[in-house]
Design an enzyme around this catalytic site. Sequence first.
Site, PDB file in Angstrom:
ATOM      1  N   HIS A  87       0.716  -0.985   0.041  1.00 36.82           N
ATOM      2  CA  HIS A  87      -0.153   0.148  -0.099  1.00 36.82           C
ATOM      3  C   HIS A  87       1.492   1.035  -0.023  1.00 36.82           C
ATOM      4  O   HIS A  87       0.371   2.890  -0.558  1.00 36.82           O
ATOM      5  CB  HIS A  87      -1.171   0.219   0.862  1.00 36.82           C
ATOM      6  CG  HIS A  87      -1.786  -0.547   1.018  1.00 36.82           C
ATOM      7  ND1 HIS A  87      -2.961  -1.088   0.192  1.00 36.82           N
ATOM      8  CD2 HIS A  87      -2.349  -1.857   2.463  1.00 36.82           C
ATOM      9  CE1 HIS A  87      -3.415  -2.051   1.203  1.00 36.82           C
ATOM     10  NE2 HIS A  87      -3.336  -2.660   1.051  1.00 36.82           N
ATOM     11  N   ASP A 137      -2.614 -10.168  -2.340  1.00 35.54           N
ATOM     12  CA  ASP A 137      -3.379 -10.034  -1.249  1.00 35.54           C
ATOM     13  C   ASP A 137      -4.699  -9.974  -1.280  1.00 35.54           C
ATOM     14  O   ASP A 137      -4.821  -9.507  -2.598  1.00 35.54           O
ATOM     15  CB  ASP A 137      -2.606  -8.948  -1.237  1.00 35.54           C
ATOM     16  CG  ASP A 137      -3.340  -8.533   0.574  1.00 35.54           C
ATOM     17  OD1 ASP A 137      -1.915  -8.370   1.330  1.00 35.54           O
ATOM     18  OD2 ASP A 137      -3.738  -7.642   0.777  1.00 35.54           O
ATOM     19  N   HIS A 151      -6.537  -6.956  -0.482  1.00 43.99           N
ATOM     20  CA  HIS A 151      -6.183  -5.656  -1.467  1.00 43.99           C
ATOM     21  C   HIS A 151      -5.931  -5.264  -2.256  1.00 43.99           C
ATOM     22  O   HIS A 151      -4.751  -5.835  -2.251  1.00 43.99           O
ATOM     23  CB  HIS A 151      -6.219  -5.207  -0.120  1.00 43.99           C
ATOM     24  CG  HIS A 151      -6.883  -5.275   1.124  1.00 43.99           C
ATOM     25  ND1 HIS A 151      -5.944  -6.074   2.584  1.00 43.99           N
ATOM     26  CD2 HIS A 151      -8.156  -4.657   1.760  1.00 43.99           C
ATOM     27  CE1 HIS A 151      -7.838  -6.087   3.791  1.00 43.99           C
ATOM     28  NE2 HIS A 151      -8.557  -4.867   3.077  1.00 43.99           N
ATOM     29  N   ASP A 205      -5.052 -12.904   3.371  1.00 50.61           N
ATOM     30  CA  ASP A 205      -5.586 -12.381   3.886  1.00 50.61           C
ATOM     31  C   ASP A 205      -7.404 -12.769   2.755  1.00 50.61           C
ATOM     32  O   ASP A 205      -7.867 -12.374   3.495  1.00 50.61           O
ATOM     33  CB  ASP A 205      -6.280 -11.018   3.716  1.00 50.61           C
ATOM     34  CG  ASP A 205      -5.339 -10.092   3.358  1.00 50.61           C
ATOM     35  OD1 ASP A 205      -5.034 -10.527   1.960  1.00 50.61           O
ATOM     36  OD2 ASP A 205      -5.114  -9.186   3.601  1.00 50.61           O
TER      37      ASP A 205
END
Length: 404
Positions: free
Chosen positions: A183, A251, A253, A341
């Site tokens: 991120h 991931d 996200h 995740d």
Amino acid sequence: MDVIYNEDCLLHDPPFEATRGQVKPYLECPARLESIKKFIDSQPQQFNVVRPQDYSLTPILRVHEKDYVEFLQNIYKEWVDSGMPPEIAIGSAFQHPKVIGKVSQEVIKKNTLSNPLGKIGVYSFDTANAHTKDTWRSIYTSAQIALTGAHRLLKLAEEYKKRNKENNINQSVYSLCRPPGHHSTSCVAGGYCFINNAAVATRFMQEFTLEEMNAMSESFDIFDAFKSTIARAPQPADEKKKKKIMIVDIDFHHGNGTQDIFYDDPSVLYVSLHGSPGYPFFTGSIEETGQGAGEGYNINVPMDPKTTTDEIYLDNLSKTLNSSVTEKFSADIIVCSMGLDTWHEDPVAGMKGLKNVGTYYKMGQLLKTSKSSIGRPVLFIQEGGYTIEKLGLLAGRVLQGYLS
């Protein structure tokens, strides 16, 4: 498979976070790595744990802006020196283009020089990134683990070239690190991420030769919290000879930071499979395909977390890694941003139909056998994943699937 690991990654341990209207224990916690390390240690026949080397700030500064790195190094001390509570340094006001759009960044940064809260607001985009007295040490260690993984992977690839094809060797390394990185942009932290480990490792493999890596590699035994650049910068990379690297981000996200760093770069193909709608909310659509010279080198595969099953996820991953676009890119190296995740029980994310641990084994297999990745060295870099009791098993299945 070599697994790069160091206990300093456990030192970053903020006491709480404030998300989704709740103050709760910090989810990106040391137990995440401890769960994975426990599994790795239980399989000595497959995994060899290696301590990282130290490559200084030089490779980090090939991706991240100098003032941003200095912010990460110094913000906790500045916070405490200003009289703020020492348990945690965390932001509460963040830049927004509609507020400061007509003011230059130089003036904005000047305005914040004397205020740590203001600095956090300039160099962060949410409240997830908390700083404690040991946070920079963990950040730096995490990046060095990724760099060590990149170095060892190139050594394996060089060894592979010298051998006969019949005498194959495993061309993969796992950098078991935290905090995660995908991120963070070149100058902004967020989503538990500070230094973009995948981006730093990618640039390292593109811009440094194996000989340069060997020369700059030092022992990691002594940590200097305010270390400056100690290794010479590489010669400018020849664009024609620069390694082509495909980053596969699994991931849950979207890796907005990795996308941003390479958005106009045709030497890096960024591929992200992620839940949508969801954090980080503003990026991750199929319309985001790159810009300028990088147009066409950014692939987003958003999936509805409410309806995505094991079969749907694997189908999307297979189609993407076997597509004409990824195959034609003809990557020299694969970097996998390995978030875990996507598991249906994840407390902050999760594809609600991803319930079969065997799916993660098949993810690893696809990274080895797909048209775009077959025969390529693969560097696995740890990203998210918050189902603590399952993380070791999930990570292990991805790696074992690749090793099968």
